[in-house]
Design a protein around this motif. Sequence first.
Motif, short mmCIF file in Angstrom:
data_model
loop_
_atom_site.label_atom_id
_atom_site.label_comp_id
_atom_site.label_asym_id
_atom_site.label_seq_id
_atom_site.Cartn_x
_atom_site.Cartn_y
_atom_site.Cartn_z
N UNK A 61 19.86 68.69 94.54
CA UNK A 61 20.89 68.23 93.60
C UNK A 61 20.65 68.84 92.23
N UNK A 62 19.39 68.86 91.83
CA UNK A 62 19.05 69.41 90.52
C UNK A 62 19.27 70.91 90.49
N UNK A 63 18.93 71.59 91.57
CA UNK A 63 19.15 73.03 91.63
C UNK A 63 20.63 73.35 91.46
N UNK A 64 21.47 72.58 92.12
CA UNK A 64 22.92 72.79 92.00
C UNK A 64 23.39 72.49 90.57
N UNK A 65 22.94 71.38 90.02
CA UNK A 65 23.37 70.99 88.67
C UNK A 65 22.98 72.02 87.62
N UNK A 66 21.72 72.46 87.66
CA UNK A 66 21.22 73.40 86.65
C UNK A 66 21.46 74.86 87.03
N UNK A 67 22.07 75.07 88.21
CA UNK A 67 22.34 76.42 88.71
C UNK A 67 21.06 77.26 88.77
N UNK A 141 31.58 68.85 73.98
CA UNK A 141 32.08 68.21 75.21
C UNK A 141 32.99 69.18 75.97
N UNK A 142 33.90 69.78 75.26
CA UNK A 142 34.84 70.72 75.89
C UNK A 142 34.10 71.91 76.49
N UNK A 143 33.12 72.43 75.77
CA UNK A 143 32.34 73.58 76.26
C UNK A 143 31.60 73.20 77.54
N UNK A 144 30.92 72.06 77.51
CA UNK A 144 30.17 71.63 78.69
C UNK A 144 31.06 71.26 79.85
N UNK A 145 32.21 70.64 79.57
CA UNK A 145 33.15 70.31 80.64
C UNK A 145 33.67 71.56 81.34
N UNK A 146 33.85 72.64 80.58
CA UNK A 146 34.34 73.89 81.15
C UNK A 146 33.31 74.53 82.08
N UNK A 147 32.06 74.17 81.90
CA UNK A 147 30.99 74.71 82.75
C UNK A 147 30.95 74.00 84.09
N UNK A 148 31.54 72.80 84.16
CA UNK A 148 31.59 72.07 85.41
C UNK A 148 30.25 71.46 85.77
N UNK A 149 30.22 70.80 86.88
CA UNK A 149 29.01 70.15 87.37
C UNK A 149 28.10 71.09 88.13
N UNK A 150 28.53 72.30 88.41
CA UNK A 150 27.66 73.24 89.11
C UNK A 150 27.90 73.19 90.56
#
Length: 150
Positions: A61-67, A141-150
């Motif tokens: 899960x962490x690998x996916x989140x942090x890419x 917030x907008x910048x991080x939201x655009x990155x998605x959850x991974x």
Amino acid sequence: MGAAGQDGVAHDAAIARIQTNLTTVSRRGSARVRRANQALSPVDHSMLEYIRSHPGCRAIDMAAHFELNRSTVSRQLAALAKLGLMATDEEGSTGRSQALRLTDAGEAALQASARLINDVMRERLEGWSTQELEAFALMLDRFNDAMGEG
């Protein structure tokens, strides 16, 4: 060069400035942590924060989140476990998939790290109005939201 071409150049230059500034923020944060003899690196802090926010999560899960590659995450987690900051939770584990949890020492280290980061942020943002802080927070917030959850 037409207006659209000039705008494109300015747009690209602004993106390059943002990248440079984000890199500077990251490097300065890491340097300040080392100077303060803080036990947690920014990577350690982010991993422990993820575990706290996602009880029972797994390395995958962490690998996916942090890419990140799973082996990279596994090495980081092994180091955190060796320090006694996180452990596996037998109740949520299945086979080779280990559910993760913070230890009491991990929670204490995370709280101390968060206090240091908060102090640094308050210092850096001193003199900013509430309106400026809100605008900055909304942009992040907008910048991080655009990155998605991974």
